[in-house]
Design a protein around this motif. Structure first.
Motif, mmCIF file in Angstrom:
data_model
loop_
_atom_site.group_PDB
_atom_site.id
_atom_site.type_symbol
_atom_site.label_atom_id
_atom_site.label_comp_id
_atom_site.label_asym_id
_atom_site.label_seq_id
_atom_site.Cartn_x
_atom_site.Cartn_y
_atom_site.Cartn_z
ATOM 1 N N LEU A 98 9.373 0.840 5.592
ATOM 2 C CA LEU A 98 8.754 -0.114 4.670
ATOM 3 C C LEU A 98 9.048 -1.542 5.095
ATOM 4 N N ARG A 99 10.296 -1.839 5.407
ATOM 5 C CA ARG A 99 10.662 -3.187 5.849
ATOM 6 C C ARG A 99 9.952 -3.538 7.149
ATOM 7 N N ILE A 102 6.189 -4.383 6.364
ATOM 8 C CA ILE A 102 6.020 -5.668 5.686
ATOM 9 C C ILE A 102 6.325 -6.825 6.639
ATOM 10 N N ASN A 129 6.442 7.727 2.629
ATOM 11 C CA ASN A 129 6.466 6.298 2.302
ATOM 12 C C ASN A 129 5.105 5.721 1.955
ATOM 13 N N ALA A 132 5.064 3.698 -1.453
ATOM 14 C CA ALA A 132 5.871 2.476 -1.339
ATOM 15 C C ALA A 132 5.149 1.418 -0.523
ATOM 16 N N ILE A 133 4.534 1.829 0.598
ATOM 17 C CA ILE A 133 3.813 0.876 1.447
ATOM 18 C C ILE A 133 2.560 0.376 0.740
ATOM 19 N N LYS A 135 1.994 0.041 -2.411
ATOM 20 C CA LYS A 135 2.320 -0.880 -3.491
ATOM 21 C C LYS A 135 2.829 -2.222 -2.970
ATOM 22 N N ALA A 136 3.590 -2.193 -1.871
ATOM 23 C CA ALA A 136 4.235 -3.418 -1.386
ATOM 24 C C ALA A 136 3.367 -4.237 -0.438
ATOM 25 N N SER A 137 2.408 -3.602 0.204
ATOM 26 C CA SER A 137 1.612 -4.304 1.217
ATOM 27 C C SER A 137 0.758 -5.419 0.608
ATOM 28 N N PRO A 138 0.767 -6.603 1.209
ATOM 29 C CA PRO A 138 -0.107 -7.686 0.746
ATOM 30 C C PRO A 138 -1.522 -7.587 1.300
ATOM 31 N N THR A 260 0.699 6.733 -8.909
ATOM 32 C CA THR A 260 2.118 6.409 -9.021
ATOM 33 C C THR A 260 2.721 6.869 -10.335
ATOM 34 N N LYS A 280 -6.572 -5.238 -1.890
ATOM 35 C CA LYS A 280 -5.542 -6.197 -2.327
ATOM 36 C C LYS A 280 -6.187 -7.538 -2.616
#
Length: 280
Positions: A98-99, A102, A129, A132-133, A135-138, A260, A280
């Motif tokens: 994930l890190r 991003i 993942n 998680a990806i 939701k977090a990805s811009p 989710t 997004k």
């Protein structure tokens, strides 16, 4: 340069995703694909699970990395074998997936991240993942089901809640390449168990007018269903109308919200019959 980011984990699904990515990139005029592999090691990574719990030596880890790089080169060659003029970059990282994703988005500004989804596979790093990806990805994220072969998108399904019509504005980002989407028919689906569409009031009609205004630049059609199982209704509609893509809008009333807030493995197995792109 229009860029597609594809995290890989060397599973069979990753290999299939690479072939899909190459075909998608060719059709939608991407010029560059980044293959991302993480070599993240947790506190137990340096231990061999055996009776002696022996430490993994440096040579073993180096051999592992060399094999991985050879595999990545093979994936790169497979892409250029499909799209000869595609630029393919290989990026490796030592941080969690994930890190790594991003960080690479911030550094390279890809237009989209593409992830392969496996059915019931607990050993796939990418599959574990996905949520998680997403939701977090811009930037937008596409989830490609295992075994799905690329098809041109003639029909795209857009699940939509009238309580979040403003999310349709996200579709405007597709207008950056309008000629790529002019062949696509967007089927907007409103799942309404209370059947407001059968007895529409003025507010309902206003919502319909607003929806058509948001989508005036796209070939689209509005559909209604009264199923109580919203996720199941979306999947069944996709199959019945031969959609090649589900477009998931962001926000509380989105398709991603339902993923989710259910069992992730169950929801993904049910949803991943065709690719899902999260805007997004």
């Amino acid at each position: 340069m229009k860029t597609l980011l594809v995290p890989v984990d060397f599973s069979d699904t990753s290999a299939a995703t690479i072939r899909f990515a190459a075909a998608w990139a060719q059709d939608y005029e991407y010029k560059r694909i980044i293959l991302l592999k993480t070599f993240y090691q947790n506190v137990f990574s340096d231990i061999v699970v055996s009776a002696e719990y022996g430490a993994v030596n440096h040579d073993f880890m180096e051999d592992h990395r060399q094999e991985a790089m050879t595999h990545l080169e093979g994936l790169s060659n497979e892409i250029t074998g499909i799209v000869s003029d595609m630029k393919v970059d290989i990026v490796t990282s030592k941080v969690p997936i994930l890190r790594a994703v991003i960080a690479l988005i911030r550094e390279e500004s890809p237009e989209m991240v593409m992830l392969g989804s496996e059915h019931g596979a607990d050993d796939s790093l990418i599959s574990r993942n996905i949520i998680a990806i997403a939701k977090a990805s811009p930037v937008r994220v596409m989830v490609v089901p295992s075994g799905y072969r690329y098809q041109p998108v003639k029909n795209a399904l857009v699940p939509c809640d009238f309580n979040a019509l403003h999310s349709l504005d996200k579709l405007n980002k597709l207008k950056a390449s309008p000629h790529l989407w002019e062949r696509t028919h967007f089927m907007v689906l409103n799942v309404d168990p209370e059947e407001h569409y059968l007895h529409p009031d003025e507010q309902f009609r206003e919502d319909e007018r607003n929806l058509h205004e948001y989508l005036k630049d796209f070939h689209h059609e509005l559909h209604y269903r009264n199923d109580k199982d919203i996720l199941g209704s979306i999947i069944n509609f996709t199959a019945a109308h031969e959609a090649q893509l589900i477009v998931a809008l962001p926000g509380k009333h989105s398709f991603l919200y339902y993923l989710t807030h259910k069992s992730i493995s169950e929801a993904l197995c049910r949803s991943a019959r065709v690719p899902v792109v999260v805007l997004k």
